[in-house]
Design an enzyme around this catalytic site. Structure first.
Site, PDB file in Angstrom:
ATOM      1  N   CYS A   1     -21.752  11.408  -0.340  1.00  0.00           N
ATOM      2  CA  CYS A   1     -22.720  12.433  -0.705  1.00  0.00           C
ATOM      3  C   CYS A   1     -22.656  12.686  -2.132  1.00  0.00           C
ATOM      4  O   CYS A   1     -21.863  12.730  -2.871  1.00  0.00           O
ATOM      5  CB  CYS A   1     -22.579  13.690  -0.113  1.00  0.00           C
ATOM      6  SG  CYS A   1     -22.616  13.641   1.820  1.00  0.00           S
TER       7      CYS A   1
ATOM      8  N   ARG B   1     -24.279   5.556  -5.244  1.00  0.00           N
ATOM      9  CA  ARG B   1     -23.351   6.446  -4.446  1.00  0.00           C
ATOM     10  C   ARG B   1     -23.297   5.791  -2.983  1.00  0.00           C
ATOM     11  O   ARG B   1     -22.433   6.004  -2.207  1.00  0.00           O
ATOM     12  CB  ARG B   1     -23.106   7.971  -4.687  1.00  0.00           C
ATOM     13  CG  ARG B   1     -22.899   8.179  -5.939  1.00  0.00           C
ATOM     14  CD  ARG B   1     -22.780   9.855  -6.086  1.00  0.00           C
ATOM     15  NE  ARG B   1     -21.857  10.258  -5.156  1.00  0.00           N
ATOM     16  CZ  ARG B   1     -20.679  10.894  -5.693  1.00  0.00           C
ATOM     17  NH1 ARG B   1     -20.162  10.570  -6.750  1.00  0.00           N
ATOM     18  NH2 ARG B   1     -19.844  11.616  -4.833  1.00  0.00           N
TER      19      ARG B   1
ATOM     20  N   GLY C   1     -18.115  16.330   1.015  1.00  0.00           N
ATOM     21  CA  GLY C   1     -16.651  16.569   1.430  1.00  0.00           C
ATOM     22  C   GLY C   1     -16.988  16.637   2.980  1.00  0.00           C
ATOM     23  O   GLY C   1     -17.721  16.302   3.742  1.00  0.00           O
TER      24      GLY C   1
ATOM     25  N   GLU D   1      -3.116  -9.790   1.769  1.00  0.00           N
ATOM     26  CA  GLU D   1      -3.981  -9.098   1.223  1.00  0.00           C
ATOM     27  C   GLU D   1      -4.012  -9.361  -0.196  1.00  0.00           C
ATOM     28  O   GLU D   1      -5.180  -9.520  -0.859  1.00  0.00           O
ATOM     29  CB  GLU D   1      -3.927  -7.695   1.834  1.00  0.00           C
ATOM     30  CG  GLU D   1      -5.035  -6.846   0.937  1.00  0.00           C
ATOM     31  CD  GLU D   1      -6.554  -7.102   1.251  1.00  0.00           C
ATOM     32  OE1 GLU D   1      -6.747  -7.913   2.218  1.00  0.00           O
ATOM     33  OE2 GLU D   1      -7.502  -6.634   0.663  1.00  0.00           O
TER      34      GLU D   1
ATOM     35  N   GLU E   1     -10.141 -14.531  -4.167  1.00  0.00           N
ATOM     36  CA  GLU E   1     -11.530 -14.292  -3.948  1.00  0.00           C
ATOM     37  C   GLU E   1     -12.114 -13.923  -5.438  1.00  0.00           C
ATOM     38  O   GLU E   1     -13.326 -14.323  -5.527  1.00  0.00           O
ATOM     39  CB  GLU E   1     -11.836 -13.496  -2.891  1.00  0.00           C
ATOM     40  CG  GLU E   1     -11.457 -12.025  -3.016  1.00  0.00           C
ATOM     41  CD  GLU E   1     -11.785 -11.046  -1.670  1.00  0.00           C
ATOM     42  OE1 GLU E   1     -12.758 -11.436  -0.939  1.00  0.00           O
ATOM     43  OE2 GLU E   1     -11.286 -10.212  -1.654  1.00  0.00           O
TER      44      GLU E   1
ATOM     45  N   HIS F   1       9.814 -23.879   5.995  1.00  0.00           N
ATOM     46  CA  HIS F   1       9.429 -24.733   6.801  1.00  0.00           C
ATOM     47  C   HIS F   1       8.185 -25.710   6.453  1.00  0.00           C
ATOM     48  O   HIS F   1       7.199 -25.584   6.970  1.00  0.00           O
ATOM     49  CB  HIS F   1       8.928 -23.978   8.265  1.00  0.00           C
ATOM     50  CG  HIS F   1       9.959 -23.467   8.763  1.00  0.00           C
ATOM     51  ND1 HIS F   1      11.187 -24.204   9.629  1.00  0.00           N
ATOM     52  CD2 HIS F   1      10.461 -22.119   8.883  1.00  0.00           C
ATOM     53  CE1 HIS F   1      12.165 -23.275   9.858  1.00  0.00           C
ATOM     54  NE2 HIS F   1      11.671 -21.988   9.614  1.00  0.00           N
TER      55      HIS F   1
ATOM     56  N   LYS G   1     -20.533  -8.690   0.716  1.00  0.00           N
ATOM     57  CA  LYS G   1     -19.846  -7.512   1.270  1.00  0.00           C
ATOM     58  C   LYS G   1     -19.808  -7.380   2.705  1.00  0.00           C
ATOM     59  O   LYS G   1     -18.948  -7.043   3.204  1.00  0.00           O
ATOM     60  CB  LYS G   1     -20.365  -6.342   0.547  1.00  0.00           C
ATOM     61  CG  LYS G   1     -19.849  -4.710   0.783  1.00  0.00           C
ATOM     62  CD  LYS G   1     -18.680  -4.756  -0.005  1.00  0.00           C
ATOM     63  CE  LYS G   1     -17.559  -3.666   0.366  1.00  0.00           C
ATOM     64  NZ  LYS G   1     -16.337  -3.790   0.005  1.00  0.00           N
TER      65      LYS G   1
HETATM   66  C1  G6P Z   1     -16.541  -9.690   4.000  1.00  0.00           C
HETATM   67  C2  G6P Z   1     -15.994  -9.004   2.865  1.00  0.00           C
HETATM   68  C3  G6P Z   1     -14.624  -8.625   2.846  1.00  0.00           C
HETATM   69  C4  G6P Z   1     -14.508  -7.868   4.184  1.00  0.00           C
HETATM   70  C5  G6P Z   1     -14.881  -8.720   5.362  1.00  0.00           C
HETATM   71  C6  G6P Z   1     -14.793  -7.904   6.715  1.00  0.00           C
HETATM   72  O1  G6P Z   1     -15.530 -11.087   3.718  1.00  0.00           O
HETATM   73  O2  G6P Z   1     -16.186  -9.692   1.499  1.00  0.00           O
HETATM   74  O3  G6P Z   1     -14.237  -7.586   1.838  1.00  0.00           O
HETATM   75  O4  G6P Z   1     -13.088  -7.613   4.495  1.00  0.00           O
HETATM   76  O5  G6P Z   1     -16.151  -9.160   5.215  1.00  0.00           O
HETATM   77  O6  G6P Z   1     -15.869  -6.911   6.618  1.00  0.00           O
HETATM   78  P1  G6P Z   1     -15.790  -5.513   7.773  1.00  0.00           P
HETATM   79  O7  G6P Z   1     -17.041  -5.016   6.949  1.00  0.00           O
HETATM   80  O8  G6P Z   1     -15.974  -6.219   8.949  1.00  0.00           O
HETATM   81  O9  G6P Z   1     -14.481  -4.760   7.269  1.00  0.00           O
END
Ligand code: G6P
Length: 607
Positions: free
Chosen positions: A2, A28, A102, A479, A486, A502, A602
């Site tokens: 928001c 935003r 919030g 991660e 990436e 291994h 994304k």
């Molecule tokens: C794409 C994005 C990642 C994300 C994945 C899963 O590969 O680039 O950043 O983790 O999708 O997306 P989600 O919206 O399902 O968490």
């Protein structure tokens, strides 16, 4: 997330200023928009679901009359996107209007109390309790300002609010607690906003309000008081030298860096999951014969970490499965006794939704964890919870990952309590540590950022990177490796450290860098053995350690420290942060734009 805006000017035309300022908050992310002004002793409101341009086309936002007003872009949390849930929200007599960013945690109790006193609520939002509380206080004899103060004192959770009333039409009262709020000091008007970009073309003079500040704005003056003791305080006016583009990113060069820095805030929000739904989810998880944790990408890493949390805290075995493999891998094993917890930031990832569909067709129970209200995952889940991270613009997930972990840890703790698997003292101890995590992350960012900016130069020509961790740190290492690969396009591998012998160890030679994740947990001793093995083969060693772990420091070429004691089940939340920064600065060092990695999206909505 928001966005709020308020304008107190001498001349008419507040609505147009608010409209234009809300446009500058569009980045935003939002689903609804609204404005309220005061004119002729009345509050005038226009609001609706949709983008600002669409709503303006239908309602003409600019013809609201008056010189004082507030506006809002809403990113739904409590209550679906709709006209009635859009802000501003009003009291019963339409004399008080409020915009809010919030989460009011105790809104259900307050709403029940106010309904008992005869107040009629129109929306499903948590925000609407605020105008009704103020109205109630005025009814009992308080002045407007006193009524606001008394109301704010009763709110638990986070807020940035701007409030107007037709009873005192010359002012806005605004206040903040854990949500940002900034004053803009113009020559002909004063503004309040969630973000500097909203008012930057109008004035470059800003006052950053601090926790617990309440500001009262009139067109030619303002005062700031502490909510706690009502003492008046002075806050410095800062002159902002940002370009509009820099302002959107709050001065950070990229959204990814801004989002890494937002983690203390997004983690505080993740500490407020919806109690009722969390309890329901815990019950489903406890009763299931088998539990599958399903997701893609970063969200899958959250699931992998969660499987350790469920096992260690609640003695509940769960199976983390990459969504695209779900049907093939375990599809036939899913049945009416299975529970699937799908984790998806966007709630729209095609592979995750396909796995959910498969599970539903086999009569399994589907639970969801997502960041987006109204997403497909929220519609197909039996129960879902929101991680409350706000929109994430950088393609590489950062703040949404740590928030997912924090919600999942709280869920695991609830299952543990249900099953009676942890003692009262242990629960208390972990709950205390949960609350400290945002501060640990804040300190960890502060202490590592400059160092990482420097050391990426040293490592930028490494042939490839290997990320190694044991136990729950396996998820952290996966991660960390995904982030680096990436956005900096660096070849990188990650394995549970035990597996390195291994196979992967045959690749190790002096041009390789190995990054070890080393919390002070049960795996630490064995990890030291793995460090020695890699050193013996000439690899450079970077370790991520808990502050003051001298032994591992000595063994490493470079180390990154997590500032605070973190229990094992929460360690990925803190230990991943230096790795996010490492990936970010490596991408920048190599001249890439970390916000838009090539070939990636994304949200991946195709299988
Ligand atoms: C794409 C994005 C990642 C994300 C994945 C899963 O590969 O680039 O950043 O983790 O999708 O997306 P989600 O919206 O399902 O968490």
């Amino acid at each position: 997330m928001c966005g709020i805006f308020g304008c107190v000017s001498k001349a008419d035309g507040a609505a147009k200023i608010i409209h234009e300022s809300l446009k500058r908050l569009e980045y935003r992310g939002y689903d609804s928009v609204g404005e309220a002004t005061i004119f002729d002793g009345r509050i005038h409101v226009k609001k609706d679901q949709g983008k600002i341009d669409e709503v303006h086309k239908v309602h003409n936002l600019d013809d609201l009359p008056g010189s004082v007003g507030i506006g809002h872009t809403r990113w739904a949390t409590h209550g679906a996107p709709s006209r009635v849930n859009a802000h501003p929200h009003l009291d019963c007599e339409d004399k008080i209007a409020v915009v809010h960013n919030g989460i009011i945690e105790n809104f259900s109790e307050l709403k029940a109390e106010l309904e008992g006193l005869g107040h009629i609520f129109k929306s499903k939002t948590d925000t609407e309790v605020i105008p009704h509380l103020i109205e109630e206080n005025i009814k009992r004899g308080s002045s407007f300002i006193e009524a606001v103060r008394e109301a704010l004192k009763r709110l638990e959770g986070s807020y940035a609010v701007a409030i107007i009333t037709s009873l005192e039409p010359d002012k806005i009262v605004c206040a903040r607690k854990e949500s940002p709020l900034i004053l803009g000091v113009g020559e002909k008007a004063l503004y309040c906003a969630s973000d500097i970009p909203a008012f930057l073309p109008l004035t470059n003079k800003a006052v950053i309000l601090e926790e617990g500040d309440v500001a009262i704005l009139q067109h030619d003056r303002y005062e700031i008081r502490r909510l706690e003791d009502w003492k008046q305080i002075a806050r410095e006016i800062q002159v902002i030298a940002w370009t509009p583009e820099m302002a959107e990113k709050q001065g950070y060069p990229h959204f990814m860096l801004k989002e890494i820095h937002e983690q203390p805030l997004s983690l505080r929000n993740a500490l407020r999951p919806q109690e009722l739904y969390m309890d329901l989810m815990a019950t489903f998880l406890d009763r299931a014969k088998n539990v599958f944790l399903v997701a893609c990408g970063t969200s899958y890493h959250a699931c992998l970490a969660a499987s350790y949390m469920f096992s260690k805290l609640a003695y509940l075995p769960t199976y983390p499965i990459i969504a695209s493999e779900f049907a093939e891998h375990v599809g036939m094993a899913v049945n009416i006794d299975s529970t699937i917890l799908a984790v998806s930031q966007s709630g729209e990832t095609a592979d995750t939704l396909a796995a959910v569909e498969h599970a539903r067709n086999r009569a399994a129970t589907v639970l969801g964890l997502t960041n987006v209200v109204g997403s497909t995952l929220t519609r197909v889940s039996r129960v879902y919870v929101l991680q409350q991270s706000g929109p994430e613009i950088g393609v590489a997930a950062t703040k949404t990952f740590t928030a997912q972990l924090l919600v999942l840890a709280q869920l695991a703790l609830r299952v543990a309590k249900l099953r009676g698997k942890v003692s009262h003292q242990e629960v208390k101890a972990i709950e205390k540590k949960l609350k400290e995590i945002p501060d640990v992350v804040e300190r960890t960012i502060k202490v590592n950022e400059e160092k990482i900016r420097q050391i990426v130069r040293k490592y930028k020509d490494s042939r490839f990177f290997v990320f190694l961790g044991r136990g729950i740190s396996t998820a952290t290492s996966l991660e960390g490796r995904l982030k680096l690969m990436e956005i900096a396009y660096v070849p990188a591998f990650a394995f549970p450290a035990g597996e390195s012998k291994h196979g992967p160890i045959s690749l190790i030679e002096p041009s390789v860098t190995v990054i070890f994740i080393c919390p002070r947990d049960r795996t630490r001793k064995t990890i030291i053995g793995n460090i020695m093995e890699m050193k013996a083969r000439g690899a450079s060693i970077i370790s991520v350690i808990e502050e003051g772990d001298e032994e591992i420091k000595q063994l490493s070429d470079d180390y990154l420290e997590v500032l605070g004691e973190v229990p094992e089940v929460l360690s990925p939340i803190a230990f991943v942060v230096p790795l996010q920064l490492f990936a970010y600065y490596m991408a920048v060092e190599k001249g890439y734009n970390p916000d838009m990695p090539r070939n990636l999206a994304k949200s991946v909505t195709v299988k």
